[in-house]
Design a protein around this motif. Structure first.
Motif: not given
Length: 297
Positions: A58-59, A74-75, A77-78, A82, A105, A107, A138
């Motif tokens: 994730g960024e 950001i979104r 990269s996650r 996933t 995972t 969070s 996420w």
């Protein structure tokens, strides 16, 4: 154990990989070039003979000002990665292959949003802020992995303290005798030492009773004033020069309120129920350890 790791070169990832390799585990890295475009499936051969997945990619949330473009980064990269990992596990089970036994995972406690007084445990619902929606989506992206019979563990991290990272950035002014708390100083900060994050992940790999969401925070959240005093004490520097809210809002925009000026008091109820023994339950010891190691790097 053969473990697929995403985000293995990050602040937590490098420490985790060193620990797992030291224990004799085989690590399979998922590099950025291996990550499919949003909406595309992950090649199943990436999961061949993999017994566990640890998804940390994730960024950085605090890597840049929250422009619309950086928020999307950001979104992206996650969530797509996933979702692709979870769907690949389901596809393996569908075609008769053995999927990973456990999917861990990462969070964040941003899931709960911010509040000046409320205590948040794993029983609380997600908040309504932008960061809350990212964390919620996420986590939701990983849920389908359970259709493969894979055990899902979601670890909601607090602010991670260790050599480098958040603590290195926030401690820089103290080294020049101009450090102090941001805003009122009364906002809550839910923290965790990096060694404890690594230990919790290792425990989640081995403990079949661990399933669902866990707050990975120290037993006692602190205020920004407490954090400032701990940094000043560890460095032998004053910690009195308060940073007003307005300049932070001008400099950082929306990020200032969600990450610095507001806070949340998050309690690790389920970890305590599992009788997890913290390496660093005390803030002063955690900060001192992290800054000493940073100075020796």
């Amino acid at each position: 154990m053969r473990i697929l790791v995403t985000g293995g070169t990050g602040f937590v990832g490098k420490a985790l990989v060193n620990e797992l390799q030291g224990q004799g585990h085989e690590i399979v890295f998922l590099a950025r070039r291996d990550v499919p475009s949003p909406g595309m499936p992950l090649p199943l051969e990436k999961l061949d003979a993999v017994q566990a997945v640890i998804n940390m990619a994730g960024e950085s949330i605090a890597g840049a000002r929250w422009t619309d473009a950086y928020k999307q980064k950001i979104r992206d990269s996650r969530i797509p990665l996933t979702r692709s990992l979870a769907e690949a596990c389901v596809q393996m089970a569908t075609r008769g292959d053995k999927p990973p036994a456990v999917f861990i995972t990462i969070s964040a406690v941003g899931y709960y949003g911010t509040h000046p007084t409320e205590n948040f445990t794993e029983r609380n619902s997600p908040g309504a802020s932008w960061l809350s929606t990212v964390a919620r989506d996420w986590e939701t992206a990983a849920v389908r992995v359970q259709e493969a019979g894979t055990r899902l563990v979601v670890l909601r991290l607090g602010v991670v303290l260790g050599p480098g990272g958040f603590l290195d950035r926030i401690s820089t002014p103290y080294r020049f005798f101009v450090g102090g708390p941001a805003g009122t100083g009364r906002q809550w900060l839910s923290w965790i030492h990096r060694d404890d994050v690594v230990a919790v992940i290792v425990k989640a790999l081995a403990d079949p009773a661990m399933q669902g969401a866990y707050n990975v925070t120290a037993p006692e959240p602190v205020t920004m004033d407490d954090m400032s005093a701990a940094i000043g004490s560890a460095l032998g520097r004053p910690s009195w020069l308060r940073v007003p809210a307005l300049p932070l809002r001008i400099l950082l925009g929306e990020m200032a309120d969600e990450l610095i000026l507001n806070g949340q008091r998050v309690l690790p109820e389920r970890l305590l129920d599992r009788e997890y023994s913290y390496r660093y339950p005390d803030l002063q010891l955690a900060v001192k350890s992290a800054l000493e190691k940073e100075c020796k790097k």
